[in-house]
Motif scaffolding. Structure first.
Motif, mmCIF file in Angstrom:
data_model
loop_
_atom_site.group_PDB
_atom_site.id
_atom_site.type_symbol
_atom_site.label_atom_id
_atom_site.label_comp_id
_atom_site.label_asym_id
_atom_site.label_seq_id
_atom_site.Cartn_x
_atom_site.Cartn_y
_atom_site.Cartn_z
ATOM 1 N N VAL A 65 0.866 -1.192 0.000
ATOM 2 C CA VAL A 65 0.000 0.000 0.000
ATOM 3 C C VAL A 65 0.894 1.230 0.000
ATOM 4 C CG1 VAL A 65 -1.822 1.256 1.194
ATOM 5 C CG2 VAL A 65 -1.822 -1.251 1.207
ATOM 6 N N THR A 66 0.930 1.911 -1.150
ATOM 7 C CA THR A 66 1.829 3.044 -1.316
ATOM 8 C C THR A 66 1.135 4.388 -1.172
ATOM 9 O OG1 THR A 66 1.482 3.035 -3.718
ATOM 10 C CG2 THR A 66 3.300 1.699 -2.846
ATOM 11 N N GLY A 67 -0.190 4.417 -1.379
ATOM 12 C CA GLY A 67 -0.930 5.668 -1.275
ATOM 13 C C GLY A 67 -2.192 5.493 -0.466
ATOM 14 N N VAL A 68 -2.535 6.508 0.323
ATOM 15 C CA VAL A 68 -3.760 6.469 1.121
ATOM 16 C C VAL A 68 -4.317 7.888 1.195
ATOM 17 C CG1 VAL A 68 -2.445 6.680 3.269
ATOM 18 C CG2 VAL A 68 -4.785 5.831 3.338
ATOM 19 N N GLU A 69 -5.650 8.003 1.039
ATOM 20 C CA GLU A 69 -6.281 9.317 1.097
ATOM 21 C C GLU A 69 -7.680 9.193 1.675
ATOM 22 O OE1 GLU A 69 -6.219 13.598 -0.274
ATOM 23 O OE2 GLU A 69 -4.837 12.102 0.513
ATOM 24 N N ALA A 70 -7.969 9.979 2.710
ATOM 25 C CA ALA A 70 -9.298 10.005 3.311
ATOM 26 C C ALA A 70 -10.167 10.989 2.551
ATOM 27 C CB ALA A 70 -9.204 10.405 4.777
ATOM 28 N N GLY A 71 -11.324 10.516 2.080
ATOM 29 C CA GLY A 71 -12.223 11.374 1.325
ATOM 30 C C GLY A 71 -13.192 12.113 2.222
ATOM 31 N N PRO A 72 -13.878 13.138 1.685
ATOM 32 C CA PRO A 72 -14.778 13.963 2.497
ATOM 33 C C PRO A 72 -16.016 13.217 2.984
ATOM 34 C CG PRO A 72 -14.965 14.541 0.174
ATOM 35 C CD PRO A 72 -13.785 13.611 0.292
ATOM 36 N N GLY A 73 -16.416 12.142 2.313
ATOM 37 C CA GLY A 73 -17.603 11.404 2.708
ATOM 38 C C GLY A 73 -17.346 10.290 3.692
ATOM 39 N N GLY A 74 -16.096 10.143 4.128
ATOM 40 C CA GLY A 74 -15.764 9.099 5.095
ATOM 41 C C GLY A 74 -15.114 7.878 4.488
ATOM 42 N N ASP A 75 -15.105 7.776 3.143
ATOM 43 C CA ASP A 75 -14.417 6.654 2.513
ATOM 44 C C ASP A 75 -12.915 6.926 2.458
ATOM 45 O OD1 ASP A 75 -16.742 5.230 2.114
ATOM 46 O OD2 ASP A 75 -17.047 5.965 0.066
ATOM 47 N N VAL A 76 -12.136 5.850 2.419
ATOM 48 C CA VAL A 76 -10.682 5.948 2.360
ATOM 49 C C VAL A 76 -10.193 5.243 1.096
ATOM 50 C CG1 VAL A 76 -8.505 5.435 3.528
ATOM 51 C CG2 VAL A 76 -10.543 5.988 4.872
ATOM 52 N N TYR A 77 -9.370 5.936 0.335
ATOM 53 C CA TYR A 77 -8.856 5.407 -0.926
ATOM 54 C C TYR A 77 -7.460 4.836 -0.693
ATOM 55 C CZ TYR A 77 -12.658 7.937 -3.240
ATOM 56 O OH TYR A 77 -13.886 8.394 -3.640
ATOM 57 N N LEU A 78 -7.265 3.597 -1.128
ATOM 58 C CA LEU A 78 -5.974 2.930 -0.992
ATOM 59 C C LEU A 78 -5.422 2.626 -2.379
ATOM 60 C CD1 LEU A 78 -6.887 0.327 1.801
ATOM 61 C CD2 LEU A 78 -6.015 2.656 2.094
#
Length: 373
Positions: A65-78
């Motif tokens: 897992v090289t990238g992680v981003e928390a989105g405004p709606g509560g989902d997390v992108y990996l």
């Protein structure tokens, strides 16, 4: 009890009732740890961010897992590499990707996870990427990614399977204005301007307009003494718009360099502002992110490059260390990216050593105490 030990004990108690590896702690902390080992759970949970061992769901299969981003709606992108690994055989000496014949990664490399439950929401990106690296979500829902094998930066509109902007020449490393060489991260301003850290080879930051026009380039490779503008693997970016700062995780120089972002005055773009904390104070910094709710920078580091084997730090914008935190108790984790939820309550970390992501939860705001240098 010292703040950094409190964070350690917090992480320990969410993973086991009795920490079996306490002898791996620095010698001077063992007695202090043992004295607090039986402290009430409520006391332990009030000390700082604590790992949630049930997040993400064990049913989600990830690669590095090289990238992680928390989105405004509560989902997390990996962003992960699936079955692909970066090894010594992945690149030729001239930084050209050596394994094009393997084709793109067959698995979905972008996995969206519910930030609360840890369950998978969606996945995409199969047969698209060769060596994923950075991932960023902007205010309009566009997803920005970097691929170090392709030497490219891509922007995907919200929900799209194909990019609407691609920068860099496919599989061609370079140092001119049309090429990247293993670009690592993207930071996007509210006006659409964006910054690229480039990267493993070029030691530079590049600023673009929202249309993709190059506006400014700065940074240099160190020769002799270390200068303010020198960057050795600029690995991650954090944009602090209220201060007009773009901060860079200067990984191999073990520091964070902050420059003028030029959002208020374009003529000042790239001017050096400050080194966030003394060089080597926390080790090699792999990733940083800014939390506007606490007005702090979260930094994740290589655990073998700091004396406490910590994985993460909470740092004020004036360089005060506020918290020190751990991810697991096995010394096997290697953080690669970090993000924070929009309400500031949760920290997410991508772990390339254990092929997973980690969620740390806090029960109270960042404390103002200082413990670091």
């Amino acid at each position: 009890m010292s703040p950094f030990l409190a964070a350690c004990v917090c992480a320990i108690f969410v993973t086991s009732a009795a920490y079996p590896y306490y002898r791996d702690l620095p010698e001077e902390l063992i007695d202090e740890y043992l004295a607090y080992r039986d402290a009430p759970q409520a006391q332990l949970q009030s000390q700082g961010p604590v790992v949630n061992p049930k997040w993400p769901s064990s049913s989600i299969k990830l690669g590095q897992v090289t990238g992680v981003e928390a989105g405004p709606g509560g989902d997390v992108y990996l962003f992960h590499r699936g079955s692909r690994r970066w090894t010594v055989e992945s690149f030729l000496p001239n930084n050209t990707y050596a394994q094009k014949d393997q084709g793109p990664i067959p698995e979905d490399t972008i996995v969206i996870v519910n930030g609360r439950t840890g369950k998978q929401v969606a996945a995409r990106g199969a047969n698209t990427f060769y060596m994923p690296h950075g991932l960023t979500l902007d205010n309009h829902g566009n997803l920005w990614v970097t691929d170090v094998a392709l030497h490219q930066v891509m922007r995907f509109p919200k929900g799209a399977k194909e990019p609407d902007m691609v920068l860099g020449v496919k599989f061609e490393p370079g140092s001119d204005n049309e090429h990247f060489c293993k670009p690592t991260d993207v930071a996007v301003a509210s006006n659409g301007d964006f910054f690229v850290s480039d990267g493993y080879c070029n030691s530079r930051i590049m600023k673009y307009s929202k249309e993709g026009k190059l506006l400014k380039t700065w940074g240099e490779k160190a020769s002799g003494s270390l200068t303010d503008m020198a960057l050795q693997v600029p690995h991650s970016l954090a944009l602090v718009e209220k201060e007009d700062l773009i901060c860079v995780a200067d990984r191999e120089d073990a520091r964070v360099q902050c420059f003028n972002a030029g959002l208020k005055d374009a003529t000042k773009t790239g001017q050096f502002i400050k080194t966030l904390f003394p060089q080597n104070a926390i080790g090699n910094v792999y990733a940083i992110t800014y939390d506007p709710t606490g007005d702090v920078i979260y930094a994740v580091v290589h655990p073998e490059t700091n004396a406490d084997h910590a994985r993460g730090y909470t740092i004020s914008l004036d360089g005060r260390g506020l918290e020190e935190w751990w991810i697991d108790n096995t010394h096997r984790s290697l953080p690669h990216d970090v993000s924070v939820s929009h309400d500031g309550s949760d920290i997410y970390v991508g772990d390339i050593s254990r092929d997973t992501a980690v969620k740390l939860e806090r029960s109270q705001p960042v404390a103002p105490q200082k413990y670091m240098g």
